[in-house]
Design a protein around this motif. Structure first.
Motif, PDB file in Angstrom:
ATOM      1  N   TRP A  47       0.768  -1.471  -0.316  1.00  0.00           N
ATOM      2  CA  TRP A  47       0.105  -0.366  -0.107  1.00  0.00           C
ATOM      3  C   TRP A  47       0.252   1.428   0.012  1.00  0.00           C
ATOM      4  CZ3 TRP A  47      -4.509  -0.418   4.531  1.00  0.00           C
ATOM      5  CH2 TRP A  47      -5.135  -2.023   3.920  1.00  0.00           C
ATOM      6  N   LEU A  48       0.969   1.813  -0.606  1.00  0.00           N
ATOM      7  CA  LEU A  48       0.954   3.424  -0.829  1.00  0.00           C
ATOM      8  C   LEU A  48       0.134   5.246  -0.178  1.00  0.00           C
ATOM      9  CD1 LEU A  48       3.384   5.317  -1.404  1.00  0.00           C
ATOM     10  CD2 LEU A  48       1.944   5.361  -3.835  1.00  0.00           C
ATOM     11  N   LEU A  49       0.738   5.234   1.029  1.00  0.00           N
ATOM     12  CA  LEU A  49       0.195   5.988   1.306  1.00  0.00           C
ATOM     13  C   LEU A  49       1.234   7.492   0.673  1.00  0.00           C
ATOM     14  CD1 LEU A  49      -1.557   8.268   3.545  1.00  0.00           C
ATOM     15  CD2 LEU A  49       0.327   7.651   4.898  1.00  0.00           C
ATOM     16  N   PHE A  50       0.529   8.209  -0.240  1.00  0.00           N
ATOM     17  CA  PHE A  50       1.290   9.146  -1.159  1.00  0.00           C
ATOM     18  C   PHE A  50       0.620  10.763  -0.996  1.00  0.00           C
ATOM     19  CE2 PHE A  50       2.372  10.583  -5.848  1.00  0.00           C
ATOM     20  CZ  PHE A  50       3.274  11.298  -5.421  1.00  0.00           C
ATOM     21  N   GLY A  51       1.585  11.335   0.046  1.00  0.00           N
ATOM     22  CA  GLY A  51       1.157  13.523   0.388  1.00  0.00           C
ATOM     23  C   GLY A  51       1.985  14.466  -0.588  1.00  0.00           C
ATOM     24  N   VAL A  52       0.568  14.882  -0.920  1.00  0.00           N
ATOM     25  CA  VAL A  52       1.389  15.737  -2.033  1.00  0.00           C
ATOM     26  C   VAL A  52       0.570  17.444  -0.973  1.00  0.00           C
ATOM     27  CG1 VAL A  52       2.016  15.006  -3.528  1.00  0.00           C
ATOM     28  CG2 VAL A  52      -0.283  15.908  -3.438  1.00  0.00           C
ATOM     29  N   ARG A  53       1.242  18.652  -1.703  1.00  0.00           N
ATOM     30  CA  ARG A  53       0.371  20.291  -1.163  1.00  0.00           C
ATOM     31  C   ARG A  53      -0.982  19.836  -2.487  1.00  0.00           C
ATOM     32  NH1 ARG A  53       3.983  24.482  -1.844  1.00  0.00           N
ATOM     33  NH2 ARG A  53       5.795  23.882  -0.031  1.00  0.00           N
ATOM     34  N   HIS A  54      -0.697  19.885  -3.196  1.00  0.00           N
ATOM     35  CA  HIS A  54      -2.471  19.977  -4.223  1.00  0.00           C
ATOM     36  C   HIS A  54      -2.463  18.624  -5.417  1.00  0.00           C
ATOM     37  CE1 HIS A  54      -1.808  24.418  -3.355  1.00  0.00           C
ATOM     38  NE2 HIS A  54       0.088  23.963  -4.080  1.00  0.00           N
ATOM     39  N   GLU A  55      -4.118  18.838  -6.186  1.00  0.00           N
ATOM     40  CA  GLU A  55      -4.331  17.635  -6.486  1.00  0.00           C
ATOM     41  C   GLU A  55      -2.966  17.376  -7.630  1.00  0.00           C
ATOM     42  OE1 GLU A  55      -8.620  18.355  -7.277  1.00  0.00           O
ATOM     43  OE2 GLU A  55      -8.493  16.372  -8.232  1.00  0.00           O
ATOM     44  N   GLU A  56      -2.562  18.239  -8.310  1.00  0.00           N
ATOM     45  CA  GLU A  56      -1.870  18.516  -9.483  1.00  0.00           C
ATOM     46  C   GLU A  56      -0.745  18.072  -8.686  1.00  0.00           C
ATOM     47  OE1 GLU A  56      -3.437  21.831  -8.488  1.00  0.00           O
ATOM     48  OE2 GLU A  56      -1.553  22.969  -9.011  1.00  0.00           O
ATOM     49  N   ASP A  57      -0.278  18.201  -7.685  1.00  0.00           N
ATOM     50  CA  ASP A  57       1.068  17.697  -7.343  1.00  0.00           C
ATOM     51  C   ASP A  57       1.260  15.481  -7.313  1.00  0.00           C
ATOM     52  OD1 ASP A  57       2.359  20.359  -6.950  1.00  0.00           O
ATOM     53  OD2 ASP A  57       1.530  19.859  -5.111  1.00  0.00           O
ATOM     54  N   ARG A  58       0.549  15.345  -7.629  1.00  0.00           N
ATOM     55  CA  ARG A  58       0.069  13.509  -7.441  1.00  0.00           C
ATOM     56  C   ARG A  58       1.071  13.290  -8.922  1.00  0.00           C
ATOM     57  NH1 ARG A  58      -5.832  12.366  -8.024  1.00  0.00           N
ATOM     58  NH2 ARG A  58      -4.779  13.593  -9.239  1.00  0.00           N
ATOM     59  N   ILE A  59       2.384  12.940  -8.993  1.00  0.00           N
ATOM     60  CA  ILE A  59       2.950  12.806 -10.268  1.00  0.00           C
ATOM     61  C   ILE A  59       2.514  10.962  -9.904  1.00  0.00           C
ATOM     62  CG2 ILE A  59       5.052  14.900 -10.234  1.00  0.00           C
ATOM     63  CD1 ILE A  59       6.507  12.507  -8.338  1.00  0.00           C
ATOM     64  N   TYR A  60       2.402  11.059 -11.199  1.00  0.00           N
ATOM     65  CA  TYR A  60       2.605   9.183 -11.777  1.00  0.00           C
ATOM     66  C   TYR A  60       0.857   8.663 -11.533  1.00  0.00           C
ATOM     67  CZ  TYR A  60       7.748   8.861 -10.747  1.00  0.00           C
ATOM     68  OH  TYR A  60       9.047   9.147 -10.391  1.00  0.00           O
ATOM     69  N   ALA A  61       0.132   9.646 -11.289  1.00  0.00           N
ATOM     70  CA  ALA A  61      -1.490   9.284 -11.237  1.00  0.00           C
ATOM     71  C   ALA A  61      -2.163   8.211 -11.829  1.00  0.00           C
ATOM     72  CB  ALA A  61      -2.342  10.988 -11.168  1.00  0.00           C
ATOM     73  N   ASP A  62      -1.662   8.473 -13.045  1.00  0.00           N
ATOM     74  CA  ASP A  62      -2.514   7.738 -13.813  1.00  0.00           C
ATOM     75  C   ASP A  62      -1.595   5.794 -13.891  1.00  0.00           C
ATOM     76  OD1 ASP A  62      -3.750   9.652 -15.115  1.00  0.00           O
ATOM     77  OD2 ASP A  62      -2.524  10.043 -17.144  1.00  0.00           O
ATOM     78  N   GLU A  63      -0.400   6.132 -13.703  1.00  0.00           N
ATOM     79  CA  GLU A  63       0.187   4.999 -13.606  1.00  0.00           C
ATOM     80  C   GLU A  63      -0.308   3.818 -12.165  1.00  0.00           C
ATOM     81  OE1 GLU A  63       4.739   4.629 -13.848  1.00  0.00           O
ATOM     82  OE2 GLU A  63       4.747   4.121 -11.634  1.00  0.00           O
ATOM     83  N   LEU A  64      -0.360   4.931 -11.379  1.00  0.00           N
ATOM     84  CA  LEU A  64      -1.066   4.092  -9.913  1.00  0.00           C
ATOM     85  C   LEU A  64      -1.621   3.824 -10.213  1.00  0.00           C
ATOM     86  CD1 LEU A  64       0.684   6.812  -7.462  1.00  0.00           C
ATOM     87  CD2 LEU A  64       2.159   4.720  -8.160  1.00  0.00           C
ATOM     88  N   ARG A  65      -3.039   4.642 -11.073  1.00  0.00           N
ATOM     89  CA  ARG A  65      -4.556   4.576 -10.717  1.00  0.00           C
ATOM     90  C   ARG A  65      -4.244   2.749 -11.586  1.00  0.00           C
ATOM     91  NH1 ARG A  65      -5.961   7.784 -14.394  1.00  0.00           N
ATOM     92  NH2 ARG A  65      -5.843   9.564 -12.602  1.00  0.00           N
ATOM     93  N   GLU A  66      -3.593   2.705 -12.614  1.00  0.00           N
ATOM     94  CA  GLU A  66      -3.841   1.782 -13.632  1.00  0.00           C
ATOM     95  C   GLU A  66      -2.949  -0.008 -13.026  1.00  0.00           C
ATOM     96  OE1 GLU A  66      -1.377   2.633 -17.066  1.00  0.00           O
ATOM     97  OE2 GLU A  66      -3.401   4.145 -17.420  1.00  0.00           O
ATOM     98  N   LEU A  67      -1.960   0.391 -11.727  1.00  0.00           N
ATOM     99  CA  LEU A  67      -1.424  -0.875 -10.916  1.00  0.00           C
ATOM    100  C   LEU A  67      -2.160  -0.788 -10.261  1.00  0.00           C
ATOM    101  CD1 LEU A  67       2.570   0.476 -10.001  1.00  0.00           C
ATOM    102  CD2 LEU A  67       1.127  -1.371 -11.415  1.00  0.00           C
ATOM    103  N   ALA A  68      -3.038   0.013  -9.317  1.00  0.00           N
ATOM    104  CA  ALA A  68      -4.386  -0.857  -8.385  1.00  0.00           C
ATOM    105  C   ALA A  68      -4.938  -1.368  -9.270  1.00  0.00           C
ATOM    106  CB  ALA A  68      -4.676   0.794  -7.759  1.00  0.00           C
TER     107      ALA A  68
END
Ligand SMILES: Cc1cc2nc3c(=O)[nH]c(=O)nc-3n(C[C@H](O)[C@H](O)[C@H](O)COP(=O)(O)OP(=O)(O)OC[C@H]3O[C@@H](n4cnc5c(N)ncnc54)[C@H](O)[C@@H]3O)c2cc1C
Length: 254
Positions: free
Chosen positions: A152-173
């Motif tokens: 499990w990955l708990l990923f903290g960022v400031r803003h929504e657009e700072d979520r790097i790799y968001a598409d890839e992480l969604r696909e992996l999940a």
């Protein structure tokens, strides 16, 4: 700066070598993070363990400076190496790297570092900003190796657009039922975000307890990012939750 709390003196890691790398592709992953994909100029396979880093030797007018960067890609027996670099305002190393053009080259020294997984089984990865990069290398590698324990990955960022790799992480999940990603935003903009908010330490205990309740063995925690966050998460895990030190691993960037 490395956190050596989980140092394993018996580690069979190879001594670092100096080699040239050539920039093959680059793209912005967020407003301040650039992904740089390099290849070894000699074409040799890059041997490293997921979680390790290299020193990049960065030319400056007054001489060369050295900056450490975690390898964001998983080991794969090829010459490619990926990084994700946060542009630090006024920072000479990250500014130089953001300005590099495809075809430019650099010298690198590595691989280095002991922030690696020595145990299979469940893992909670806690990363903020580009602190997610060595964790990405670890879980990509683990999933490619067929690990089925919860990751499990708990990923903290400031803003929504700072979520790097968001598409890839969604696909992996979506592809791996044992892989889950939980975001938390410390400064959500407007009212559009309905997910977790606040710092990672607010959510680490709940996720850790949920993972433990799955009954699949000891849950190791891998934390990476800036020193303040790591201190807070370590205090929570070690002092408040009284986890043994061998379950808590961390790497700090400052
Ligand atoms: C083991 C290790 C691995 C690292 N891996 C990465 C990585 O994968 N990606 C990456 O972007 N950086 C990474 N860093 C940080 C990197 O080495 C540099 O410190 C960073 O790029 C700033 O260098 P600079 O010359 O631009 O600025 P400097 O003038 O040297 O640094 C200015 C300040 O920036 C802050 N800072 C450092 N890193 C970050 C960051 N990522 N986000 C926000 N603020 C930061 C620190 O407080 C530092 O004192 C890593 C550091 C270490 C020790």
């Amino acid at each position: 700066m490395r956190d050596t709390s989980d140092r394993d003196p018996g580690s069979p890691l190879r001594p670092p070598e100096t080699f040239e790398i050539v920039l093959r592709t680059s793209q912005m992953l967020s407003p301040v993070v650039k992904e740089l994909t390099f290849e070894r100029a000699d074409g040799k396979a890059m041997h490293f363990e997921a979680g390790q880093w290299v020193n990049l030797l960065i030319p400056q007018q007054e001489g060369e400076i050295k900056r450490a960067y975690s390898i964001a890609s998983a080991p794969g027996g090829h010459a490619r190496l990926q990084f994700a670099i946060t542009h630090v305002e006024g920072g000479p190393g990250s500014t130089y790297l953001h300005r590099m053009e495809v075809g430019d080259s650099l010298r690198a020294v590595g691989p280095q570092g002991l922030f690696v997984r020595r145990h299979g089984g469940p893992a909670l990865f806690v990363g903020t900003g580009t602190g997610v990069t060595p964790l990405r290398s670890m879980f990509q590698h683990a999933l490619a190796q067929g690990e089925t324990a919860p990751l499990w990955l708990l990923f903290g960022v400031r803003h929504e657009e700072d979520r790097i790799y968001a598409d890839e992480l969604r696909e992996l999940a979506a592809a791996y039922p044992n892989f889950k990603v939980f975001y938390t935003l410390s400064q959500p903009k407007g009212g559009a975000w309905d997910g977790r908010t606040g710092y990672v330490q607010t959510h680490a205990r709940g996720l850790y307890e949920e993972m433990t309740a799955l009954g699949q063995g000891d849950v190791h925690v891998y934390i990476c990012g800036l020193q303040k966050m790591i201190g807070n998460v370590r205090d929570l895990l070690r002092k408040e939750m009284e986890l043994p030190r061998q379950l808590v691993h961390s790497e700090r960037y400052d």
